[in-house]
Design a protein around this motif. Structure first.
Motif, PDB file in Angstrom:
ATOM      1  N   GLU A   1       2.357   7.773  -2.624  1.00  0.00           N
ATOM      2  CA  GLU A   1       1.200   7.097  -3.202  1.00  0.00           C
ATOM      3  C   GLU A   1       0.208   8.133  -3.714  1.00  0.00           C
ATOM      4  OE1 GLU A   1       1.381   3.537   0.163  1.00  0.00           O
ATOM      5  OE2 GLU A   1       0.075   5.255   0.419  1.00  0.00           O
TER       6      GLU A   1
ATOM      7  N   GLU B   1      -1.496   8.861   8.150  1.00  0.00           N
ATOM      8  CA  GLU B   1      -0.823   8.320   6.972  1.00  0.00           C
ATOM      9  C   GLU B   1      -0.681   9.381   5.891  1.00  0.00           C
ATOM     10  OE1 GLU B   1      -2.913   5.464   4.575  1.00  0.00           O
ATOM     11  OE2 GLU B   1      -1.085   4.800   3.616  1.00  0.00           O
TER      12      GLU B   1
ATOM     13  N   LEU C   1      -8.275   6.345   5.603  1.00  0.00           N
ATOM     14  CA  LEU C   1      -8.989   5.453   4.678  1.00  0.00           C
ATOM     15  C   LEU C   1      -8.018   4.402   4.155  1.00  0.00           C
ATOM     16  CD1 LEU C   1     -11.965   5.463   3.975  1.00  0.00           C
ATOM     17  CD2 LEU C   1     -11.363   6.363   1.759  1.00  0.00           C
ATOM     18  N   ASP C   2      -8.093   3.231   4.752  1.00  0.00           N
ATOM     19  CA  ASP C   2      -7.181   2.151   4.371  1.00  0.00           C
ATOM     20  C   ASP C   2      -7.819   1.287   3.284  1.00  0.00           C
ATOM     21  OD1 ASP C   2      -4.730   0.528   4.997  1.00  0.00           O
ATOM     22  OD2 ASP C   2      -6.293  -0.976   5.220  1.00  0.00           O
ATOM     23  N   GLY C   3      -6.965   0.787   2.382  1.00  0.00           N
ATOM     24  CA  GLY C   3      -7.452  -0.074   1.301  1.00  0.00           C
ATOM     25  C   GLY C   3      -7.977   0.755   0.148  1.00  0.00           C
ATOM     26  N   SER C   4      -7.380   1.926  -0.055  1.00  0.00           N
ATOM     27  CA  SER C   4      -8.000   2.893  -0.969  1.00  0.00           C
ATOM     28  C   SER C   4      -7.992   2.456  -2.437  1.00  0.00           C
ATOM     29  CB  SER C   4      -7.400   4.289  -0.787  1.00  0.00           C
ATOM     30  OG  SER C   4      -6.019   4.231  -0.613  1.00  0.00           O
TER      31      SER C   4
ATOM     32  N   ASN D   1      -1.365 -11.869  -0.498  1.00  0.00           N
ATOM     33  CA  ASN D   1      -1.319 -11.485  -1.907  1.00  0.00           C
ATOM     34  C   ASN D   1      -0.369 -12.448  -2.621  1.00  0.00           C
ATOM     35  OD1 ASN D   1      -0.872 -10.412  -4.410  1.00  0.00           O
ATOM     36  ND2 ASN D   1      -0.640  -8.297  -3.713  1.00  0.00           N
TER      37      ASN D   1
ATOM     38  N   TRP E   1      -8.421 -12.862  -0.348  1.00  0.00           N
ATOM     39  CA  TRP E   1      -7.618 -11.638  -0.374  1.00  0.00           C
ATOM     40  C   TRP E   1      -8.475 -10.490  -0.889  1.00  0.00           C
ATOM     41  CZ3 TRP E   1      -3.635 -10.043   2.124  1.00  0.00           C
ATOM     42  CH2 TRP E   1      -2.939  -8.902   1.725  1.00  0.00           C
TER      43      TRP E   1
ATOM     44  N   ALA F   1      -7.508  -7.225  -0.307  1.00  0.00           N
ATOM     45  CA  ALA F   1      -6.593  -6.084  -0.485  1.00  0.00           C
ATOM     46  C   ALA F   1      -7.058  -4.865   0.301  1.00  0.00           C
ATOM     47  CB  ALA F   1      -6.384  -5.740  -1.958  1.00  0.00           C
TER      48      ALA F   1
ATOM     49  N   TYR G   1       1.009 -10.025   5.469  1.00  0.00           N
ATOM     50  CA  TYR G   1       1.681  -9.132   4.511  1.00  0.00           C
ATOM     51  C   TYR G   1       3.126  -9.064   4.973  1.00  0.00           C
ATOM     52  CZ  TYR G   1       1.583  -6.474   0.306  1.00  0.00           C
ATOM     53  OH  TYR G   1       1.756  -6.107  -0.998  1.00  0.00           O
TER      54      TYR G   1
ATOM     55  N   LYS H   1       5.403  -3.615   3.841  1.00  0.00           N
ATOM     56  CA  LYS H   1       4.414  -2.793   3.110  1.00  0.00           C
ATOM     57  C   LYS H   1       3.553  -1.967   4.073  1.00  0.00           C
ATOM     58  CE  LYS H   1       0.587  -2.110   0.379  1.00  0.00           C
ATOM     59  NZ  LYS H   1       0.372  -1.517  -0.897  1.00  0.00           N
ATOM     60  N   LEU H   2       3.076  -2.627   5.128  1.00  0.00           N
ATOM     61  CA  LEU H   2       2.106  -1.961   5.997  1.00  0.00           C
ATOM     62  C   LEU H   2       2.810  -1.082   7.017  1.00  0.00           C
ATOM     63  CD1 LEU H   2      -0.342  -4.962   6.442  1.00  0.00           C
ATOM     64  CD2 LEU H   2      -0.549  -3.008   4.893  1.00  0.00           C
ATOM     65  N   ARG H   3       2.143  -0.027   7.433  1.00  0.00           N
ATOM     66  CA  ARG H   3       2.728   0.936   8.353  1.00  0.00           C
ATOM     67  C   ARG H   3       2.570   0.471   9.797  1.00  0.00           C
ATOM     68  NH1 ARG H   3       1.831   3.616   3.342  1.00  0.00           N
ATOM     69  NH2 ARG H   3       0.065   2.185   3.409  1.00  0.00           N
TER      70      ARG H   3
ATOM     71  N   GLU I   1      -1.260   1.156  11.280  1.00  0.00           N
ATOM     72  CA  GLU I   1      -1.930   0.002  10.668  1.00  0.00           C
ATOM     73  C   GLU I   1      -1.624  -1.254  11.498  1.00  0.00           C
ATOM     74  OE1 GLU I   1      -2.172   1.446   5.994  1.00  0.00           O
ATOM     75  OE2 GLU I   1      -0.465   0.243   6.570  1.00  0.00           O
TER      76      GLU I   1
HETATM   77  P1  AHG Z   1      -3.300   1.752   1.459  1.00  0.00           P
HETATM   78  O1  AHG Z   1      -4.757   1.886   1.310  1.00  0.00           O
HETATM   79  O2  AHG Z   1      -2.809   2.461   2.665  1.00  0.00           O
HETATM   80  O3  AHG Z   1      -2.571   2.078   0.219  1.00  0.00           O
HETATM   81  O4  AHG Z   1      -2.865   0.251   1.753  1.00  0.00           O
HETATM   82  C1  AHG Z   1      -3.682  -0.826   1.582  1.00  0.00           C
HETATM   83  C2  AHG Z   1      -2.973  -1.935   2.280  1.00  0.00           C
HETATM   84  C3  AHG Z   1      -3.870  -2.855   3.045  1.00  0.00           C
HETATM   85  O5  AHG Z   1      -5.113  -2.388   3.390  1.00  0.00           O
HETATM   86  C4  AHG Z   1      -3.925  -4.095   2.235  1.00  0.00           C
HETATM   87  O6  AHG Z   1      -3.851  -5.184   3.081  1.00  0.00           O
HETATM   88  C5  AHG Z   1      -2.743  -4.008   1.322  1.00  0.00           C
HETATM   89  O7  AHG Z   1      -2.305  -2.688   1.313  1.00  0.00           O
HETATM   90  C6  AHG Z   1      -3.071  -4.432  -0.064  1.00  0.00           C
HETATM   91  O8  AHG Z   1      -1.893  -4.614  -0.746  1.00  0.00           O
HETATM   92  P2  AHG Z   1      -1.804  -5.168  -2.254  1.00  0.00           P
HETATM   93  O9  AHG Z   1      -2.065  -4.007  -3.126  1.00  0.00           O
HETATM   94  O10 AHG Z   1      -0.424  -5.700  -2.360  1.00  0.00           O
HETATM   95  O11 AHG Z   1      -2.826  -6.242  -2.417  1.00  0.00           O
END
Ligand code: AHG
Length: 336
Positions: free
Chosen positions: A63, A92, A114-117, A207, A241, A243, A261, A273-275, A279
């Motif tokens: 990523e 991560e 930093l999650d949700g970047s 999502n 949502w 994200a 998710y 998707k999620l770790r 996470e």
């Molecule tokens: P990260 O910041 O590690 O890339 O992941 C974000 C995660 C999580 O916080 C959120 O629930 C999800 O990915 C969002 O996914 P979409 O982009 O599919 O909405």
């Protein structure tokens, strides 16, 4: 009176005395608190400090890293290494285990700094997530093996939410408490004691753009929610949502809800998707400690045996009755 407040420091010391602790654990959580305050400051300064935008590198997950991903990772590593209580760390943003030099500590720290970047550059809530494990006897803390413990083994977990307020939410296995950062004084104050998730809810988070990849059980659940009072559920549901998993989980903790998710046909080869380790597990620990439920759809999340540090997993968590319903739908789909 506003000065008659319980700070996070008071709370940790009270807990230390009550449990007859040595203070090691208080040090661990104090260092995490400081790291989160520093990250909060950097997130808050945003464009003013030149903190937005891409760092120009990829992490181990392939990523694109943001500048704040890199900065938050450095802050977390530095602040938690100095205390000397950790034997090893995993992030991560790092491929392997981070060796703590001269480590004498008995604990292991896993974190998503930093999650949700994807939300950073558009000024929407992001967060940090952490999980603390004991170093198992006889295992080398610089080996991945030492970290590969199921979520039930966590001794503490929490997250910081950098939202309209900065909050730190924490569990040490005896309930969940939330602290809000008083930016002027620089202290976290206990504002959300003993957070509890209602068993029932009228709100879900998913999502929806991934619908074409979902399993029948997830599709059925969401369709029934969308049908509202005219459908089999007989009542209307709301959908949100952000994200940003931290923001999503925080909303669930504050007013109930279910967050999904799931593993789906597009992400199944990776496991979801999620770790799992930094996470899903810490969030599942918090959710269960607040009276909710956390599942892959087929298994309690906290019982999943990890096989690698950056393993991914399907996540369904929140209000207990809704998560149980989703598990039942998966069971029916599987003919169980
Ligand atoms: P990260 O910041 O590690 O890339 O992941 C974000 C995660 C999580 O916080 C959120 O629930 C999800 O990915 C969002 O996914 P979409 O982009 O599919 O909405």
């Amino acid at each position: 009176m506003s000065y008659k407040r319980v700070t996070l420091s008071h709370f940790l010391l009270q807990e230390q005395r009550r449990r007859g602790g040595t203070g090691t654990f208080t040090t661990l959580l104090t260092d995490i608190r400081t790291a989160c305050k520093m990250i909060s400051h950097e997130v808050n300064r945003g464009a003013l400090a030149g903190n937005l935008g891409a760092a120009g590198a990829e992490n181990v997950q392939g990523e694109q890293q943001k500048k704040l991903d890199v900065l938050a990772n450095e802050i977390f590593l530095h602040m938690n290494e100095l205390g000397g209580s950790y034997a090893g760390m995993a992030s991560e943003e790092l491929e392997g285990v981070h060796q703590v030099h001269g480590a004498a500590g008995r604990y292991l720290l896993l974190f998503d700094p930093l999650d949700g970047s994807s939300n950073i550059d558009v000024n929407i809530s992001v967060g940090s997530i952490f999980s603390i494990l004991r170093l198992p006897d006889g295992l080398d803390p610089s080996s991945e093996q030492a970290f590969l413990q199921p979520g039930v083994q966590q001794v503490a977990a929490g997250y910081a939410l950098y939202g309209s307020s900065t909050m730190l939410v924490l569990t040490t296995g005896e309930g969940v408490n939330g602290f809000t950062l008083d930016q002027n004084v620089g202290v976290f104050v206990l504002t959300h004691p003993d957070m509890r998730i209602p068993a029932d809810t009228d709100e879900y988070a998913v999502n929806a753009s991934r619908e074409r990849y979902w399993e029948p059980a997830v599709r059925r659940y969401v369709e029934e929610c969308k049908a509202g009072k005219d459908g089999p559920r007989g009542r209307n549901f709301n959908m949100r949502w952000v994200a940003s998993m931290v923001a999503e989980v925080h909303r669930v903790l504050c007013r109930g809800g279910v967050f999904l998710y799931p593993a789906d046909s597009e992400n199944l080869a990776k496991g979801g998707k999620l770790r799992l380790m930094y996470e899903a597990n810490p969030m599942a620990f918090i959710i269960e400690q607040a009276g909710g439920r956390a599942s892959t759809g087929r298994q309690r999340l906290l019982e999943v045996q990890p096989t690698s540090l950056h393993q991914r997993v399907g996540v369904i968590l929140g209000s207990a009755n809704e998560v149980a319903r989703l598990e039942a739908y998966h069971g029916e789909q599987d003919g169980r």
